[in-house]
Structure formats: C-alpha cells, structure tokens
Scaffold this motif. Structure first.
Motif, mmCIF file in Angstrom:
data_model
loop_
_atom_site.group_PDB
_atom_site.id
_atom_site.type_symbol
_atom_site.label_atom_id
_atom_site.label_comp_id
_atom_site.label_asym_id
_atom_site.label_seq_id
_atom_site.Cartn_x
_atom_site.Cartn_y
_atom_site.Cartn_z
ATOM 1 N N PRO A 1 -34.603 -31.077 37.148
ATOM 2 C CA PRO A 1 -35.645 -30.995 36.110
ATOM 3 C C PRO A 1 -35.667 -29.642 35.403
ATOM 4 O O PRO A 1 -36.298 -29.496 34.359
ATOM 5 N N THR A 2 -34.973 -28.657 35.962
ATOM 6 C CA THR A 2 -34.909 -27.312 35.388
ATOM 7 C C THR A 2 -33.613 -27.119 34.619
ATOM 8 O O THR A 2 -32.546 -27.528 35.079
ATOM 9 N N VAL A 3 -33.693 -26.503 33.442
ATOM 10 C CA VAL A 3 -32.496 -26.133 32.687
ATOM 11 C C VAL A 3 -32.084 -24.726 33.107
ATOM 12 O O VAL A 3 -32.907 -23.806 33.121
ATOM 13 N N TYR A 4 -30.818 -24.552 33.465
ATOM 14 C CA TYR A 4 -30.293 -23.278 33.957
ATOM 15 C C TYR A 4 -29.496 -22.577 32.872
ATOM 16 O O TYR A 4 -28.952 -23.229 31.979
ATOM 17 N N LYS A 5 -29.406 -21.246 32.959
ATOM 18 C CA LYS A 5 -28.566 -20.490 32.046
ATOM 19 C C LYS A 5 -27.318 -20.042 32.791
ATOM 20 O O LYS A 5 -27.405 -19.334 33.795
ATOM 21 N N VAL A 6 -26.158 -20.480 32.300
ATOM 22 C CA VAL A 6 -24.865 -20.122 32.886
ATOM 23 C C VAL A 6 -23.952 -19.678 31.747
ATOM 24 O O VAL A 6 -23.855 -20.348 30.719
ATOM 25 N N ASN A 7 -23.291 -18.551 31.927
ATOM 26 C CA ASN A 7 -22.468 -17.976 30.856
ATOM 27 C C ASN A 7 -23.281 -17.793 29.564
ATOM 28 O O ASN A 7 -22.765 -17.994 28.453
ATOM 29 N N ASP A 8 -24.565 -17.450 29.738
ATOM 30 C CA ASP A 8 -25.479 -17.254 28.608
ATOM 31 C C ASP A 8 -25.681 -18.521 27.787
ATOM 32 O O ASP A 8 -25.988 -18.451 26.584
ATOM 33 N N ARG A 9 -25.510 -19.680 28.426
ATOM 34 C CA ARG A 9 -25.714 -20.957 27.752
ATOM 35 C C ARG A 9 -26.684 -21.817 28.565
ATOM 36 O O ARG A 9 -26.606 -21.850 29.797
ATOM 37 N N PRO A 10 -27.615 -22.533 27.913
ATOM 38 C CA PRO A 10 -28.496 -23.448 28.648
ATOM 39 C C PRO A 10 -27.698 -24.635 29.176
ATOM 40 O O PRO A 10 -26.878 -25.215 28.460
ATOM 41 N N CYS A 11 -27.928 -24.979 30.436
ATOM 42 C CA CYS A 11 -27.134 -26.027 31.089
ATOM 43 C C CYS A 11 -27.999 -26.970 31.917
ATOM 44 O O CYS A 11 -28.994 -26.561 32.513
ATOM 45 N N TYR A 12 -27.574 -28.243 31.939
ATOM 46 C CA TYR A 12 -28.098 -29.185 32.918
ATOM 47 C C TYR A 12 -27.356 -28.951 34.228
ATOM 48 O O TYR A 12 -26.129 -28.850 34.235
ATOM 49 N N ARG A 13 -28.090 -28.869 35.330
ATOM 50 C CA ARG A 13 -27.422 -28.814 36.634
ATOM 51 C C ARG A 13 -27.387 -30.222 37.214
ATOM 52 O O ARG A 13 -28.423 -30.830 37.442
ATOM 53 N N VAL A 14 -26.186 -30.742 37.433
ATOM 54 C CA VAL A 14 -26.013 -32.087 37.964
ATOM 55 C C VAL A 14 -25.424 -32.004 39.365
ATOM 56 O O VAL A 14 -24.358 -31.399 39.560
ATOM 57 N N ASN A 15 -26.105 -32.598 40.319
ATOM 58 C CA ASN A 15 -25.604 -32.690 41.692
ATOM 59 C C ASN A 15 -25.203 -34.125 41.997
ATOM 60 O O ASN A 15 -25.941 -35.063 41.670
ATOM 61 N N VAL A 16 -24.056 -34.278 42.620
ATOM 62 C CA VAL A 16 -23.596 -35.580 43.094
ATOM 63 C C VAL A 16 -23.368 -35.469 44.597
ATOM 64 O O VAL A 16 -22.587 -34.628 45.049
ATOM 65 N N TYR A 17 -24.059 -36.298 45.355
ATOM 66 C CA TYR A 17 -23.939 -36.290 46.808
ATOM 67 C C TYR A 17 -23.345 -37.620 47.277
ATOM 68 O O TYR A 17 -23.714 -38.689 46.773
ATOM 69 N N GLY A 18 -22.444 -37.542 48.242
ATOM 70 C CA GLY A 18 -21.864 -38.743 48.832
ATOM 71 C C GLY A 18 -21.860 -38.638 50.341
ATOM 72 O O GLY A 18 -21.524 -37.580 50.887
ATOM 73 N N ARG A 19 -22.224 -39.726 51.022
ATOM 74 C CA ARG A 19 -22.245 -39.713 52.483
ATOM 75 C C ARG A 19 -21.959 -41.115 53.014
ATOM 76 O O ARG A 19 -22.350 -42.118 52.421
ATOM 77 N N THR A 20 -21.221 -41.182 54.098
ATOM 78 C CA THR A 20 -20.986 -42.457 54.764
ATOM 79 C C THR A 20 -22.210 -42.839 55.581
ATOM 80 O O THR A 20 -23.034 -41.999 55.960
ATOM 81 N N VAL A 21 -22.323 -44.151 55.872
ATOM 82 C CA VAL A 21 -23.437 -44.667 56.669
ATOM 83 C C VAL A 21 -22.902 -45.676 57.680
ATOM 84 O O VAL A 21 -21.772 -46.163 57.575
ATOM 85 N N GLY A 22 -23.730 -45.989 58.674
ATOM 86 C CA GLY A 22 -23.393 -47.034 59.632
ATOM 87 C C GLY A 22 -22.110 -46.775 60.389
ATOM 88 O O GLY A 22 -21.798 -45.649 60.779
ATOM 89 N N ALA A 23 -21.322 -47.840 60.576
ATOM 90 C CA ALA A 23 -20.082 -47.747 61.346
ATOM 91 C C ALA A 23 -19.088 -46.799 60.700
ATOM 92 O O ALA A 23 -18.320 -46.119 61.391
ATOM 93 N N PHE A 24 -19.101 -46.716 59.370
ATOM 94 C CA PHE A 24 -18.169 -45.820 58.677
ATOM 95 C C PHE A 24 -18.463 -44.363 59.002
ATOM 96 O O PHE A 24 -17.563 -43.526 59.019
ATOM 97 N N ASP A 25 -19.724 -44.063 59.266
ATOM 98 C CA ASP A 25 -20.084 -42.687 59.596
ATOM 99 C C ASP A 25 -19.551 -42.292 60.966
ATOM 100 O O ASP A 25 -19.316 -41.112 61.231
ATOM 101 N N LEU A 26 -19.352 -43.275 61.828
ATOM 102 C CA LEU A 26 -18.794 -43.000 63.156
ATOM 103 C C LEU A 26 -17.286 -42.804 63.095
ATOM 104 O O LEU A 26 -16.713 -42.028 63.864
ATOM 105 N N VAL A 27 -16.638 -43.511 62.180
ATOM 106 C CA VAL A 27 -15.177 -43.449 62.071
ATOM 107 C C VAL A 27 -14.735 -42.225 61.263
ATOM 108 O O VAL A 27 -13.913 -41.420 61.708
#
Length: 263
Positions: A58-84
C-alpha cells in the motif's frame, strides 16, 4: 542584453536538465496499484501442492530517486509436497510507477537444500544492471526498458489486447539470473472459465517457452486473465514432462475494479 542571454541560457539549462530527468517512457496504467493482494492455490494432479501470493504494498517507495510499487511474490509448498521438497521462495520487484520498469529486484530461494539470494539494481539511464549474487558482482549491458520476471508480468497487464489479432506475439526484453532473453507471450483470443467465485470472461495467453527439460512444448503454459482493466490471472495450466499443474484464484482484494463473475 547580458541579463537576457544569461536568463535564456539558464532556461535552456533547466529545460535540458528536466528533460534528462524525465527521459523515462510513460505507460498508462489503469490495471493495478497500491494495496492489491491476490492468492492462488496450485494443484498437481488431484493434490494440493503449493500456495502463491502476489501483493502490491500500500506504500509507494522511492528507489533510484523514482517512485515505485513494491511487489512481493511468495511461494510455498503445502501438504505432502512440503514433506518431500520444502519450498519457501520470495521474489520482490520495485516497479517504476510511471514507466512500469523495474528499479530493483530481489530473490530469495529456499527449495529443499538449495539456497540462492540475489540483488539486481537497474540503471535505465545508462542501460545497465548491477547484479549481486553470493560473492559475485556483475555489471551487464541491457536494452531499453528491460524487465525482470515480475515487472514484465505487470507491464503485460497494461497492454490493450483488443488491439491485437489472435495469434499475435508480444516480445518484452527481460533480465533474469544474469541472462538477457525475450519474454514472448502469444494472444489466443477470448474465452469464459469457471472459478470458485463463478464464471468470468477472460483473455487467453500463451507464454512461449524455449526448449527445455521441464515443460512439454513451447505452449505448455496457458494463462487466462480477466477480460477487464485488471487483467488478473484467474487460472493457469502447465504441462510438465511428468504430469501437469493447475493454479486457481483463491482470494483477492484491493483490485482497481471488482471482478465480474456470473453463473
């Protein structure tokens, strides 16, 4: 007269300075903004395999003196795949709000015993990227408006696909893992798909995959995005060399406009 010449010179200098500062392209964006949050569930055959979250801060960040959207992408296994094979991946991109290009990219991979961390800084004024990975630092020449894997997806959401013909392919220059490549996506027309929220009108896209040992053919990935200004992926199918995976929309909030589902 000297004062007039000095004033004109100063005006020219300021104009050239502002021109240099504002040399970025301007991409109209009505598709996404701060606060967007989308969750997906990934299935392998009939099993729940993983979860993925894509969120725009929800916050706009300044990076390299430019306003930027910060986008995070998270991935995680679940269930039996998390055990393997336990997966806990984080991908982050700071996307220029005006040009829809990355200013900075971060990657943290934790997949079983495999670990990888990388930081990439983009210098679009000089067409360079600075890549830091483990103990190595590289400076690489790149083309104009080069994307990372996250910003490239968000840039595609700004495209008006109504102006494309069925079968037409878009190409976007991209940088990932110290390599340059063309991100190619083929427009396949329109359709209707069923989701847990109801049926929805969609645009069909095919990322064009180069020959590899993981995916089955160049059109092994099929993406259905909402046929509206959001252009949010609501369903993804992937044909693997062994089996197939499917990703479905699980939860969403903070979109530019409400998704329109029907029975």
């Amino acid at each position: 007269m000297k004062k007039v010449i000095a004033a004109l010179s100063l005006s020219a200098l300021l104009a050239s300075g502002f021109s240099a500062l504002d040399s970025y392209r301007r991409v109209p964006n009505n598709s996404f903004g701060p606060g967007e949050h989308i969750e997906y569930r990934v299935h392998y055959s009939f099993l729940n395999a993983a979860e993925a979250t894509v969120e725009v801060s929800p916050t706009v960040y300044k990076v390299n003196d430019r306003p930027c959207y910060r986008v995070n992408v998270y991935g995680r296994t679940v269930g039996a795949f998390d055990l393997v094979t336990r997966i806990r991946d984080t991908w982050r991109s700071y996307i220029d709000t005006t040009a829809i290009v990355p200013q900075k990219f971060y990657l943290n991979i934790q997949e079983g015993n495999h670990r990888k961390e990388a930081n990439v800084t983009f210098d679009h004024q000089n067409n360079l990227v600075r890549s830091e990975e483990e103990a190595t630092k590289d400076i690489i020449k790149v083309p104009d408006n080069v994307q990372d894997v996250i910003s490239g997806y968000f840039y595609l959401r700004t495209i008006d696909f109504n102006k494309l013909s069925v079968g037409q392919t878009l190409e976007v220059p991209a940088f990932f893992d110290k390599e340059l490549y063309n991100m190619r996506v083929r427009y396949r027309g329109k359709d209707v798909v069923k989701t847990k929220f109801g049926r929805i009108n969609v645009i069909k896209l095919n990322p064009v995959m180069p020959p590899n040992k993981l995916f089955k053919g160049e059109e092994s990935i099929r993406i259905w995005v909402s046929d509206d200004t959001n252009k949010v992926p609501v369903k993804v199918e992937v044909d693997l060399m062994v089996g197939a995976m499917e990703m479905d929309l699980r939860h969403y909030s903070g979109l530019k406009q409400n998704l329109r589902f029907f029975k």
